[in-house]
Design a protein around this motif. Sequence first.
Motif, PDB file in Angstrom:
ATOM      1  N   MET A   1       0.843  -1.189   0.000  1.00 27.92           N
ATOM      2  CA  MET A   1       0.000   0.000   0.000  1.00 27.92           C
ATOM      3  C   MET A   1       0.882   1.244   0.000  1.00 27.92           C
ATOM      4  O   MET A   1       1.870   1.317   0.709  1.00 27.92           O
ATOM      5  N   GLU A   2       0.501   2.227  -0.822  1.00 26.11           N
ATOM      6  CA  GLU A   2       1.244   3.482  -0.914  1.00 26.11           C
ATOM      7  C   GLU A   2       0.502   4.580  -0.159  1.00 26.11           C
ATOM      8  O   GLU A   2      -0.724   4.669  -0.203  1.00 26.11           O
ATOM      9  N   THR A   3       1.238   5.417   0.569  1.00 27.47           N
ATOM     10  CA  THR A   3       0.643   6.510   1.327  1.00 27.47           C
ATOM     11  C   THR A   3       1.202   7.845   0.829  1.00 27.47           C
ATOM     12  O   THR A   3       2.411   8.005   0.677  1.00 27.47           O
ATOM     13  N   ILE A   4       0.300   8.779   0.561  1.00 35.23           N
ATOM     14  CA  ILE A   4       0.686  10.109   0.093  1.00 35.23           C
ATOM     15  C   ILE A   4       0.091  11.145   1.033  1.00 35.23           C
ATOM     16  O   ILE A   4      -1.106  11.109   1.329  1.00 35.23           O
ATOM     17  N   ILE A   5       0.922  12.068   1.512  1.00 40.77           N
ATOM     18  CA  ILE A   5       0.449  13.161   2.353  1.00 40.77           C
ATOM     19  C   ILE A   5       0.477  14.443   1.528  1.00 40.77           C
ATOM     20  O   ILE A   5       1.517  14.819   0.983  1.00 40.77           O
ATOM     21  N   VAL A   6      -0.660  15.087   1.403  1.00 38.32           N
ATOM     22  CA  VAL A   6      -0.771  16.284   0.573  1.00 38.32           C
ATOM     23  C   VAL A   6      -0.052  17.455   1.246  1.00 38.32           C
ATOM     24  O   VAL A   6      -0.298  17.767   2.414  1.00 38.32           O
ATOM     25  N   LYS A   7       0.842  18.084   0.499  1.00 37.72           N
ATOM     26  CA  LYS A   7       1.640  19.191   1.034  1.00 37.72           C
ATOM     27  C   LYS A   7       1.103  20.542   0.557  1.00 37.72           C
ATOM     28  O   LYS A   7       0.423  20.639  -0.466  1.00 37.72           O
ATOM     29  N   ALA A   8       1.449  21.574   1.301  1.00 40.09           N
ATOM     30  CA  ALA A   8       0.925  22.918   1.026  1.00 40.09           C
ATOM     31  C   ALA A   8       1.402  23.464  -0.315  1.00 40.09           C
ATOM     32  O   ALA A   8       0.710  24.249  -0.965  1.00 40.09           O
ATOM     33  N   ASP A   9       2.603  23.047  -0.746  1.00 35.37           N
ATOM     34  CA  ASP A   9       3.150  23.602  -1.986  1.00 35.37           C
ATOM     35  C   ASP A   9       2.662  22.871  -3.232  1.00 35.37           C
ATOM     36  O   ASP A   9       3.074  23.175  -4.349  1.00 35.37           O
ATOM     37  N   GLN A  10       1.788  21.895  -3.045  1.00 37.14           N
ATOM     38  CA  GLN A  10       1.256  21.168  -4.185  1.00 37.14           C
ATOM     39  C   GLN A  10      -0.052  21.796  -4.655  1.00 37.14           C
ATOM     40  O   GLN A  10      -0.747  22.465  -3.882  1.00 37.14           O
ATOM     41  N   ARG A  11      -0.370  21.571  -5.920  1.00 44.29           N
ATOM     42  CA  ARG A  11      -1.621  22.101  -6.460  1.00 44.29           C
ATOM     43  C   ARG A  11      -2.792  21.325  -5.871  1.00 44.29           C
ATOM     44  O   ARG A  11      -2.899  20.107  -6.048  1.00 44.29           O
ATOM     45  N   LEU A  12      -3.682  22.024  -5.176  1.00 46.31           N
ATOM     46  CA  LEU A  12      -4.817  21.370  -4.522  1.00 46.31           C
ATOM     47  C   LEU A  12      -5.976  21.277  -5.511  1.00 46.31           C
ATOM     48  O   LEU A  12      -6.782  22.184  -5.640  1.00 46.31           O
ATOM     49  N   ASP A  13      -6.049  20.137  -6.186  1.00 49.95           N
ATOM     50  CA  ASP A  13      -7.011  19.937  -7.263  1.00 49.95           C
ATOM     51  C   ASP A  13      -7.958  18.796  -6.907  1.00 49.95           C
ATOM     52  O   ASP A  13      -7.883  18.228  -5.808  1.00 49.95           O
TER      53      ASP A  13
END
Length: 297
Positions: A1-13
């Motif tokens: 299983m892969e886990t991704i944490i959304v960061k502030a500098d990423q495009r929030l789409d």
Amino acid sequence: METIIVKADQRLDRIDKYLADLLQDSRSTIQVMIKEEYILVNDEVVKTNYKVKEGDVITIEPMEEEEIDVTPENLPLEIVYQDDDVIVVNKSDDMVVHPGAGNYSGTMVNALLYHIPDFKAIKGEIRPGIVHRIDKETSGLLMVAKTPKALEHLSKQLQEKTVTRTYVALVDGVIPHNLGRIDAPIGRDPKNRQKMAVVEHGKPAVTNFNVVQRFAAHTLIECHLETGRTHQIRVHMNYINFPIVGDPKYGLRKTDTTHGQFLHAKTLGFIHPVTNEYMEFTSELPEYFTAFLEELE
């Protein structure tokens, strides 16, 4: 299983676009994974248009199926209706709808590619034109799109719950009431990812049914779907302790049958994606189903 944490500098789409860009995967594949709950956000099911936020924890479970080349195969296939945009197929109880893990050939898609010259698989896709599915052991009607426009139109009808779908099922046990409505959310079984279950944070699922005939230890019912979750009727009937006869996955007791669960997609109605006319099709019960009912009588 892969886990991704959304960061502030990423495009929030939207999550489907966000992951497609991040993982360099097709958006359609991401959407399928979201709908089938292989992708969760903060351990909860989300829709494909969910907008990601900083700090969201996205978990991605590997899909059970692989992207493979789909080859035409000369297999028996009952085509009830077809035109330039839509195909309606009456599927047998022993045919898988599309290729996947363990079923790389012998599927309905393989047969469609052989029998329909203008039915073209999209490169890399294992579900060309498949608007909805029914289980391998379930017989009956399903619609297939022949163009991207038809696929989008028919899929939207499913999402908006305007498609008519009536199933006939034989269940274990005698249902005492004539009408029933099961409103219980369905998601992946936390104890077994290969199964679905009624779970607190699942997707809304509603099945209406009416009794057609009662036998000594069984009941024949018609089911009308308001939603189309994976294994919905099978899960819901098991949930109220009247499982589908012969269901190998959700049945409470084994039944000696060679035809899987006794579940048949009898009626299918939808608005044609080009003419905008309402079309409805009906399929009779398979011979093995009617023969078993005669035995019960």
